[in-house]
Scaffold this motif. Structure first.
Motif, PDB file in Angstrom:
ATOM      1  N   ILE A 222       0.837  -1.201   0.000  1.00 17.89           N
ATOM      2  CA  ILE A 222       0.000   0.000   0.000  1.00 17.89           C
ATOM      3  C   ILE A 222       0.872   1.250   0.000  1.00 17.89           C
ATOM      4  CG2 ILE A 222      -1.649   1.354   1.366  1.00 17.89           C
ATOM      5  CD1 ILE A 222      -2.755  -1.364   2.371  1.00 17.89           C
ATOM      6  N   PHE A 225       2.172   3.069  -3.075  1.00 19.26           N
ATOM      7  CA  PHE A 225       1.330   4.040  -3.772  1.00 19.26           C
ATOM      8  C   PHE A 225       0.922   5.215  -2.886  1.00 19.26           C
ATOM      9  CE2 PHE A 225       0.600   0.093  -6.138  1.00 19.26           C
ATOM     10  CZ  PHE A 225       0.855   0.534  -7.431  1.00 19.26           C
ATOM     11  N   PRO A 248      -2.979  -4.006  -3.837  1.00 16.00           N
ATOM     12  CA  PRO A 248      -3.718  -2.806  -4.263  1.00 16.00           C
ATOM     13  C   PRO A 248      -4.020  -2.795  -5.761  1.00 16.00           C
ATOM     14  CG  PRO A 248      -1.955  -2.200  -2.751  1.00 16.00           C
ATOM     15  CD  PRO A 248      -1.759  -3.656  -3.086  1.00 16.00           C
ATOM     16  N   LEU A 249      -3.060  -3.193  -6.585  1.00 13.50           N
ATOM     17  CA  LEU A 249      -3.294  -3.216  -8.038  1.00 13.50           C
ATOM     18  C   LEU A 249      -4.293  -4.299  -8.436  1.00 13.50           C
ATOM     19  CD1 LEU A 249       0.203  -2.528  -9.669  1.00 13.50           C
ATOM     20  CD2 LEU A 249      -1.877  -1.154  -9.888  1.00 13.50           C
ATOM     21  N   LEU A 252      -7.620  -2.997  -7.634  1.00 11.92           N
ATOM     22  CA  LEU A 252      -7.971  -1.899  -8.541  1.00 11.92           C
ATOM     23  C   LEU A 252      -8.388  -2.424  -9.913  1.00 11.92           C
ATOM     24  CD1 LEU A 252      -8.157   1.118  -9.041  1.00 11.92           C
ATOM     25  CD2 LEU A 252      -5.721   1.130  -9.614  1.00 11.92           C
ATOM     26  N   LEU A 282      -3.168   6.556  -9.928  1.00 14.32           N
ATOM     27  CA  LEU A 282      -3.482   7.175  -8.632  1.00 14.32           C
ATOM     28  C   LEU A 282      -4.897   7.743  -8.634  1.00 14.32           C
ATOM     29  CD1 LEU A 282      -0.057   8.940  -7.921  1.00 14.32           C
ATOM     30  CD2 LEU A 282      -0.886   6.765  -7.000  1.00 14.32           C
ATOM     31  N   PHE A 285      -7.220   4.850  -8.147  1.00 11.62           N
ATOM     32  CA  PHE A 285      -7.260   4.442  -6.737  1.00 11.62           C
ATOM     33  C   PHE A 285      -8.263   5.297  -5.965  1.00 11.62           C
ATOM     34  CE2 PHE A 285      -2.937   2.284  -6.949  1.00 11.62           C
ATOM     35  CZ  PHE A 285      -3.429   1.051  -6.558  1.00 11.62           C
ATOM     36  N   GLU A 286      -8.242   6.602  -6.221  1.00 12.35           N
ATOM     37  CA  GLU A 286      -9.188   7.511  -5.559  1.00 12.35           C
ATOM     38  C   GLU A 286     -10.624   7.171  -5.956  1.00 12.35           C
ATOM     39  OE1 GLU A 286      -8.943  10.122  -3.412  1.00 12.35           O
ATOM     40  OE2 GLU A 286      -6.809   9.713  -3.096  1.00 12.35           O
ATOM     41  N   HIS A 288     -11.964   4.278  -7.104  1.00 11.89           N
ATOM     42  CA  HIS A 288     -12.504   2.962  -6.748  1.00 11.89           C
ATOM     43  C   HIS A 288     -12.270   2.563  -5.286  1.00 11.89           C
ATOM     44  CE1 HIS A 288     -13.659   2.033 -10.851  1.00 11.89           C
ATOM     45  NE2 HIS A 288     -12.453   2.340 -11.284  1.00 11.89           N
ATOM     46  N   ALA A 290      -9.605   1.317  -3.901  1.00 13.95           N
ATOM     47  CA  ALA A 290      -8.880   0.043  -3.789  1.00 13.95           C
ATOM     48  C   ALA A 290      -7.815   0.069  -2.708  1.00 13.95           C
ATOM     49  CB  ALA A 290      -8.253  -0.320  -5.142  1.00 13.95           C
ATOM     50  N   LEU A 291      -7.191   1.234  -2.469  1.00 10.93           N
ATOM     51  CA  LEU A 291      -6.193   1.322  -1.395  1.00 10.93           C
ATOM     52  C   LEU A 291      -6.859   1.150  -0.036  1.00 10.93           C
ATOM     53  CD1 LEU A 291      -3.786   4.209  -2.519  1.00 10.93           C
ATOM     54  CD2 LEU A 291      -3.282   1.757  -2.416  1.00 10.93           C
TER      55      LEU A 291
END
Length: 333
Positions: A222, A225, A248-249, A252, A282, A285-286, A288, A290-291
């Motif tokens: 995590i 990223f 994380p990927l 995502l 990035l 990530f915001e 969805h 996923a982080l």
């Protein structure tokens, strides 16, 4: 718990509580990494060993043995074994990954060469097996030798899983159990075994180490990223640039469905990355979350590690191990 408050770091508290044992481990490592006929072996090994490192894995063995009431000498041998296995894997990993730095120093394969790093790693594996046998416990030997095999298996699995968009969370977990958690769990397990702790206590120590290692690796992935480069020592997005499918990927890619499929095929499978791709990742990530989803997984594994400790003898060392499980995820706050 803050990363910027050294006084409360649990691995520092463990280090203080286990100071005498750690000194003995350090002395044993220095003695056993020597080679009468190949001076390059101690040169390469010392470069990595002297660079520091928290020595969390050998501390787990020492702490597990002590909290189970062990008073003999062989926990030191097993802790040194664990550190030798860890050091050997680092030497091999740096060759496989083409790493340029390790613990703030140039990687050994850059200062010497790939052949030296691989062969010295092999030597340390051999030394670790010599140390294992000195405890005279076939059950302990079985656990540590199995962990060595699982580590190697995890590294090979990672090679085949990387850049493969079909890689699932279950496969990721297998990789993490190999590359990280296997040695954590073996370290705690053999500490209880050498103390002849009851089976349920040994199993609890295994579960603690396994969950701690998984939580630690997810947190690391995590932070690739979402971390502060000044604290992590890594550039944001290195795993994406290296096309490593970390948790994380994987989350995502799954959350985006077919909409972003072409993007992932180009950047991960084909490796055709261009300016702006990382910024797009990035942003995704915001979009969805996923982080945050990966962070929940890391917290759940940390909680599992702490719960496992309810079944082991209680005391200051047990409290420090609980704090260590909190600490690995406190970095995500």
């Amino acid at each position: 718990m803050s990363l910027d408050t050294p006084s409360v770091k649990p691995h520092d508290r463990l280090k203080g509580a286990l100071a005498n044992d750690l000194d003995a481990v350090g002395e044993l490592i220095r003695t056993r990494m020597a080679s009468e006929h190949a001076p390059r072996i101690p040169e390469v090994t010392a470069h990595l060993v002297d660079a520091g490192g928290k020595r969390v894995r050998p501390m787990l063995t020492l702490a597990a043995a002590r909290l189970c009431g062990y008073s003999g000498p062989y926990h030191v041998h097993l802790a040194a074994t664990v550190e030798f296995i860890h050091t050997a894997t680092l030497l091999h990993d740096d060759v496989v990954d083409g790493s340029e730095q390790r613990r703030g120093r140039p990687a050994a394969n850059l200062l010497w060469d790939n052949k030296s790093s691989v062969l010295v790693g092999d030597y340390l594996f051999a030394r670790s097996f010599q140390l294992m046998t000195e405890a005279g416990r076939l059950d302990v030997l079985k656990v540590l030798s199995n962990a060595s095999a699982v580590i190697a298996e995890g590294e090979v699995l990672q090679l085949t899983a990387a850049q493969n968009l079909a890689t699932t969370e279950d496969i990721y977990l297998q990789v993490v159990r190999g590359k990280t958690a296997a040695l954590f769990s073996a370290a705690t397990q053999v500490g209880g075994m050498i103390a002849d702790a009851p089976d349920e206590v040994v199993q609890a120590l295994y579960t603690y180490g396994d969950a701690l290692g998984i939580s630690f690796q997810i947190a690391d992935d995590i932070l690739d990223f979402a971390g502060d480069t000044a604290k992590t020592g890594k550039n944001v997005g290195d795993d994406f640039r290296e096309r490593k499918l970390t948790l994380p990927l994987i989350k995502l890619i799954a959350s985006g469905g077919d909409a972003d499929r072409d993007f992932w095929v180009r950047t991960i499978e084909k490796g055709k990355q261009q300016d702006g791709d990382l910024d797009h990742v990035l942003t995704l990530f915001e979009k969805h979350g996923a982080l945050d989803a990966a962070r929940e997984d890391a917290l759940a594994w940390s909680a599992k590690a702490k719960t496992a400790l309810d079944a082991v003898p209680q005391g200051d060392l047990t409290d420090m191990l609980r704090d260590l499980a909190d600490y690995v995820v406190s970095r995500l706050n």
